[in-house]
Write an enzyme that holds these catalytic residues in place. Structure first.
Site, mmCIF file in Angstrom:
data_model
loop_
_atom_site.group_PDB
_atom_site.id
_atom_site.type_symbol
_atom_site.label_atom_id
_atom_site.label_comp_id
_atom_site.label_asym_id
_atom_site.label_seq_id
_atom_site.Cartn_x
_atom_site.Cartn_y
_atom_site.Cartn_z
ATOM 1 N N PHE A 64 -61.561 10.854 86.369
ATOM 2 C CA PHE A 64 -62.518 9.749 86.307
ATOM 3 C C PHE A 64 -63.411 9.756 87.547
ATOM 4 O O PHE A 64 -62.941 10.035 88.656
ATOM 5 C CB PHE A 64 -61.794 8.399 86.244
ATOM 6 C CG PHE A 64 -61.306 8.014 84.881
ATOM 7 C CD1 PHE A 64 -61.610 8.753 83.754
ATOM 8 C CD2 PHE A 64 -60.523 6.879 84.728
ATOM 9 C CE1 PHE A 64 -61.150 8.388 82.506
ATOM 10 C CE2 PHE A 64 -60.060 6.487 83.484
ATOM 11 C CZ PHE A 64 -60.369 7.251 82.363
ATOM 12 N N GLU A 65 -64.663 9.382 87.350
ATOM 13 C CA GLU A 65 -65.608 9.304 88.459
ATOM 14 C C GLU A 65 -65.132 8.351 89.552
ATOM 15 O O GLU A 65 -65.411 8.547 90.735
ATOM 16 C CB GLU A 65 -66.974 8.851 87.937
ATOM 17 C CG GLU A 65 -68.061 8.789 88.987
ATOM 18 C CD GLU A 65 -69.390 8.334 88.416
ATOM 19 O OE1 GLU A 65 -70.270 7.953 89.206
ATOM 20 O OE2 GLU A 65 -69.550 8.343 87.176
#
Length: 267
Positions: A64-65
């Site tokens: 995930f960013e």
């Protein structure tokens, strides 16, 4: 008064057993391979990555960013954001956003998932604005980490197939594909990565190894070559021997529906 553009041919007229969004999730999941590290956003990208883990790619790592590596996602509790802190519970690792971007730069991310408002024949994506830059008709969310991902990893794009989205030239390149085709991406200083596949509710598109122009590599059941051409704003080649994808299986659909029982993303 403006009206919504009319699609020439319904995508799933012959196969109403699943939605267009479910089709996007299944077809995207099938493109992922065991052992890869995948940069996934919420919605269809995350559903596709989890589906791949539960079927043919148990060693797939989701990133995930927001800094979560290997998030633990419970059925029916899909995160609303990549920065959702509940995703950190039972995750493999939690790092800073800076560390995530460094993983991209160091070549540790194999595939990135992305969407956009517009895409052109060379896979350039626009998620910034529609119209003129000084006086846009519509303002969009912008890049986030999209430009980083598209610049440094192989990309899978999942989006609805409409002429207003598949345009001759995007109004703005938020996330680069193959820019102007040929070796223009490498000349721009981006020797790695690039567009791998574009998955839509009509078919799957790839990119020619020399020209880097988009071409159809598979059609979905019930979709004709003319239908895909009619819903594209540029000349999109469809080979005469183009294969047809296999319909989503009962197992694949059951997993998606268990993950998203409220149909927040698969309706």
């Amino acid at each position: 008064m403006t009206t919504e553009p009319v699609r020439t041919t319904p995508a799933l007229a012959a196969v109403p057993a699943y939605t267009a969004s479910e089709l996007l999730g299944v077809m995207s999941a099938r493109l992922l391979k065991d052992g890869q590290t995948v940069f996934a956003g919420v919605g269809i990208p995350l559903l596709a990555a989890i589906l791949a883990q539960k079927t043919h790619a148990p060693g797939l790592t989701i990133l995930f960013e927001g800094g979560v590596i290997g998030p633990f996602v419970e059925a029916g509790k899909l995160p609303p954001s990549t920065n959702e802190q509940r995703c950190t519970r039972r995750a493999n690792m939690l790092v800073s956003i800076t560390e995530v971007l460094l993983m991209l730069q160091r070549g540790y991310v194999d595939v990135g998932f992305m969407g956009g408002a517009q895409i052109d024949r060379y896979g350039n994506l626009n998620s910034s604005f529609i119209g003129d830059a000084d006086n846009p008709k519509i303002r969009l969310p912008g890049t986030g980490g999209g430009n980083d991902i598209a610049s440094l990893a192989d990309m899978i794009v999942a989006m609805k197939h409409e002429k207003r989205r598949f345009v001759e030239k995007v109004d703005f390149i938020t996330s680069p594909g193959f820019i102007e085709g040929g070796d223009s991406r490498a000349k721009a200083g981006l020797p790695a990565g690039g567009m791998f596949r574009v998955v839509t509710d009509l078919g799957i598109m790839g990119f020619d190894a020399q020209t880097r122009a988009m071409t159809v590599v598979a059609l979905h059941p019930g979709v004709t070559p003319q239908a895909i051409k009619d819903n594209t704003g540029f000349d999109l080649p469809v080979p005469s021997d183009v294969p047809v994808t296999e319909v989503p299986s009962d197992v694949e659909l059951a997993i998606l529906r268990e993950l998203d029982p409220a149909r927040l993303y698969t309706a």
